[in-house]
Design an enzyme around this catalytic site. Structure first.
Site, PDB file in Angstrom:
ATOM      1  N   ARG A  82     -26.934  22.410 -16.534  1.00 31.21           N
ATOM      2  CA  ARG A  82     -25.901  22.993 -17.368  1.00 31.21           C
ATOM      3  C   ARG A  82     -25.743  21.321 -17.832  1.00 31.21           C
ATOM      4  O   ARG A  82     -25.830  21.443 -19.405  1.00 31.21           O
ATOM      5  CB  ARG A  82     -24.997  23.701 -16.910  1.00 31.21           C
ATOM      6  CG  ARG A  82     -24.147  24.301 -18.470  1.00 31.21           C
ATOM      7  CD  ARG A  82     -23.473  25.585 -17.928  1.00 31.21           C
ATOM      8  NE  ARG A  82     -22.845  25.441 -17.010  1.00 31.21           N
ATOM      9  CZ  ARG A  82     -21.421  26.281 -16.016  1.00 31.21           C
ATOM     10  NH1 ARG A  82     -22.256  27.179 -16.498  1.00 31.21           N
ATOM     11  NH2 ARG A  82     -20.796  25.414 -15.137  1.00 31.21           N
ATOM     12  N   LYS A 184     -20.735  22.920 -21.955  1.00 27.54           N
ATOM     13  CA  LYS A 184     -19.528  23.338 -21.398  1.00 27.54           C
ATOM     14  C   LYS A 184     -18.715  21.786 -21.618  1.00 27.54           C
ATOM     15  O   LYS A 184     -19.172  20.612 -21.211  1.00 27.54           O
ATOM     16  CB  LYS A 184     -19.632  23.060 -19.849  1.00 27.54           C
ATOM     17  CG  LYS A 184     -18.666  23.395 -19.138  1.00 27.54           C
ATOM     18  CD  LYS A 184     -18.114  23.894 -18.219  1.00 27.54           C
ATOM     19  CE  LYS A 184     -17.764  24.117 -17.013  1.00 27.54           C
ATOM     20  NZ  LYS A 184     -16.206  25.027 -17.805  1.00 27.54           N
ATOM     21  N   GLU A 220     -16.959  36.317 -24.239  1.00 30.03           N
ATOM     22  CA  GLU A 220     -16.251  36.001 -23.072  1.00 30.03           C
ATOM     23  C   GLU A 220     -14.926  35.247 -23.487  1.00 30.03           C
ATOM     24  O   GLU A 220     -14.451  35.814 -24.164  1.00 30.03           O
ATOM     25  CB  GLU A 220     -17.481  34.665 -22.906  1.00 30.03           C
ATOM     26  CG  GLU A 220     -16.790  33.958 -23.074  1.00 30.03           C
ATOM     27  CD  GLU A 220     -17.686  32.464 -22.628  1.00 30.03           C
ATOM     28  OE1 GLU A 220     -17.513  32.030 -21.530  1.00 30.03           O
ATOM     29  OE2 GLU A 220     -19.033  31.156 -23.535  1.00 30.03           O
TER      30      GLU A 220
HETATM   31  N1  PLP Z   1     -17.222  30.595 -19.150  1.00 31.08           N
HETATM   32  C1  PLP Z   1     -16.458  29.995 -18.883  1.00 31.08           C
HETATM   33  C2  PLP Z   1     -16.275  29.536 -20.935  1.00 31.08           C
HETATM   34  C3  PLP Z   1     -16.363  28.585 -18.223  1.00 31.08           C
HETATM   35  O1  PLP Z   1     -15.734  27.740 -18.527  1.00 31.08           O
HETATM   36  C4  PLP Z   1     -16.612  28.721 -17.641  1.00 31.08           C
HETATM   37  C5  PLP Z   1     -15.999  28.372 -16.218  1.00 31.08           C
HETATM   38  O2  PLP Z   1     -17.129  27.517 -15.859  1.00 31.08           O
HETATM   39  C6  PLP Z   1     -17.636  30.789 -17.038  1.00 31.08           C
HETATM   40  C7  PLP Z   1     -17.927  31.085 -18.236  1.00 31.08           C
HETATM   41  C8  PLP Z   1     -18.328  30.883 -16.346  1.00 31.08           C
HETATM   42  O3  PLP Z   1     -19.048  29.984 -15.673  1.00 31.08           O
HETATM   43  P1  PLP Z   1     -19.341  29.818 -14.091  1.00 31.08           P
HETATM   44  O4  PLP Z   1     -20.128  30.804 -13.435  1.00 31.08           O
HETATM   45  O5  PLP Z   1     -20.061  28.532 -14.185  1.00 31.08           O
HETATM   46  O6  PLP Z   1     -18.441  28.790 -13.439  1.00 31.08           O
HETATM   47  C1  COI Z   2     -14.313  27.029 -13.719  1.00 30.09           C
HETATM   48  O1  COI Z   2     -14.513  28.126 -13.407  1.00 30.09           O
HETATM   49  O2  COI Z   2     -14.981  26.153 -12.911  1.00 30.09           O
HETATM   50  C2  COI Z   2     -14.091  26.596 -14.878  1.00 30.09           C
HETATM   51  O3  COI Z   2     -14.465  25.254 -15.877  1.00 30.09           O
HETATM   52  C3  COI Z   2     -13.872  27.626 -16.301  1.00 30.09           C
HETATM   53  C4  COI Z   2     -11.634  26.646 -16.090  1.00 30.09           C
HETATM   54  C5  COI Z   2     -11.111  27.532 -17.449  1.00 30.09           C
HETATM   55  C6  COI Z   2     -11.571  26.629 -15.060  1.00 30.09           C
END
Ligand code: PLP
Ligand code: COI
Length: 341
Positions: A82, A184, A220
């Site tokens: 990612r 991200k 989201e």
């Molecule tokens: N959506 C956003 C905007 C996020 O910042 C995060 C955190 O990483 C997620 C979703 C969840 O992603 P993940 O499950 O890969 O941590």
């Molecule tokens: C995560 O879940 O790793 C994120 O980056 C979310 C953040 C808002 C702490």
């Protein structure tokens, strides 16, 4: 190795300096060897690309202590992939996947004394990130970059642990169609800051963002994807090109289908439909699965039958199975768990 004296069970989601971090620099078209340092400060030029035009991307994953005392990480290869996509969208160089995973493991290993013990409810949050370091004054990508990884022990992302959250439908948009919502990048979070401060001031835990084009479909929150349970016990999660492809959400879909024998589908979800759902959760590395009890849509309340005192039954099953896999109580699918030795 002796663990640090930390009140593990009462940690919040806050930064706490640990001993080592990983640093690598990109210059003249290549990454240097990189390595660990104890210096937590970054010194860069006042005109660095990251400071002027927000050229920065990051990742988030965790290290866990398993029931039998091993230290493991969860699917770090997907974070590496990612970050590659995030970097490409912001015209940044790729930090190679194998090196990313190695850097994560090396940093966690060096900070093993900060990895919370099994059963405390805490984990070691790992933050890989990359930013443009040389001076750029015309709008263009930097030529020099730094990749870093730091770690910090954390507790639950939402205060109150796993008590159901109250969120609101937000009037601000998070991401434009064909924009950067799917990567991200720090810029997506900068623009959510006003919305989250405003939500907190109004007594809400988080914002539900809708699609910017029609404002009818669920996207989201500022830091997690949505997962819903329908009244006939199916899992549904929003499909959109402008949300972050959550690794937790993708893992939960697999867990629902392969471990719990449930139907799980990623598809467009209208806000209208949400009124009929049985359960709602926010899923992400930091959030794990945080249950939502109520969504407020401009004065209209969507109260999920699961209520405001505990997680809904399906959310609970998903939570128990995912955390069981992460903590080594349940056998993981091939490649999901990488041990740090
Ligand atoms: N959506 C956003 C905007 C996020 O910042 C995060 C955190 O990483 C997620 C979703 C969840 O992603 P993940 O499950 O890969 O941590
Ligand atoms: C995560 O879940 O790793 C994120 O980056 C979310 C953040 C808002 C702490």
């Amino acid at each position: 190795m002796e663990k640090k004296k930390i009140d593990w069970s009462n940690l919040g989601f806050d930064y706490q300096k640990t001993e080592y971090r990983y640093v690598a620099d990109f210059k003249d078209g290549k990454w240097n060897e990189g390595g660990l340092t104890t210096d937590a400060n970054v010194v860069i030029n006042e005109c660095a690309g990251v400071l002027q035009y927000a050229q920065t991307v990051f990742e988030g994953l965790k290290a866990y202590t398993t029931e039998d005392g091993r230290i493991v990480t969860f699917r770090p290869d997907l974070n590496a992939e990612r970050m590659e996509a995030s970097a490409a969208r912001l015209e940044m160089p790729v930090f190679p996947k194998e090196r990313f995973v190695e850097a994560v493991k090396e940093t966690v290993k060096a900070n093993a004394a900060f990895v919370p013990p099994y059963g405390t409810g805490a984990t070691l949050y790992i933050r890989p990130y990359m930013f443009g370091t040389n001076s750029v004054i015309g709008v263009k990508p930097a030529d020099e970059y730094q990749f870093r990884v730091f770690t910090t022990p954390v507790g639950p992302y939402f205060k109150g642990g796993i008590k159901p959250l109250t969120i609101r439908v937000c009037d601000f948009d998070r991401a434009a169609p064909r924009g950067t919502g799917h990567i991200k990048a720090g810029l997506n979070y900068a623009m959510s800051l006003h919305a989250i401060v405003d939500a907190h001031n109004q007594g809400y835990d988080e914002n539900m963002y809708l699609d910017a084009a029609t404002r009818t479909k669920v996207e989201e929150t500022g830091g997690a994807n949505f997962l819903f349970v329908t009244k006939d016990q199916k899992i549904v999660t929003p499909k959109s090109d402008s949300i972050l492809p959550s690794i937790t959400r993708r893992s939960l879909i697999y867990v629902a289908q392969k471990y719990l024998g449930m139907e799980a589908e990623e598809r467009e979800i209208t806000l209208e439909e949400v009124y009929d759902f049985a359960e709602c959760g926010l899923c992400g590395t930091a959030a794990v699965i945080s249950p939502v009890g109520k969504i407020v849509d401009h004065g209209k309340e969507i109260c999920f039958p699961s209520g405001m005192s505990e997680m809904g039954p399906v959310t609970k099953k998903l939570y128990d199975t995912l955390t069981g896999i992460q903590m080594g109580r349940i056998e993981a699918p091939e490649g999901w768990i990488q041990e740090i030795k």
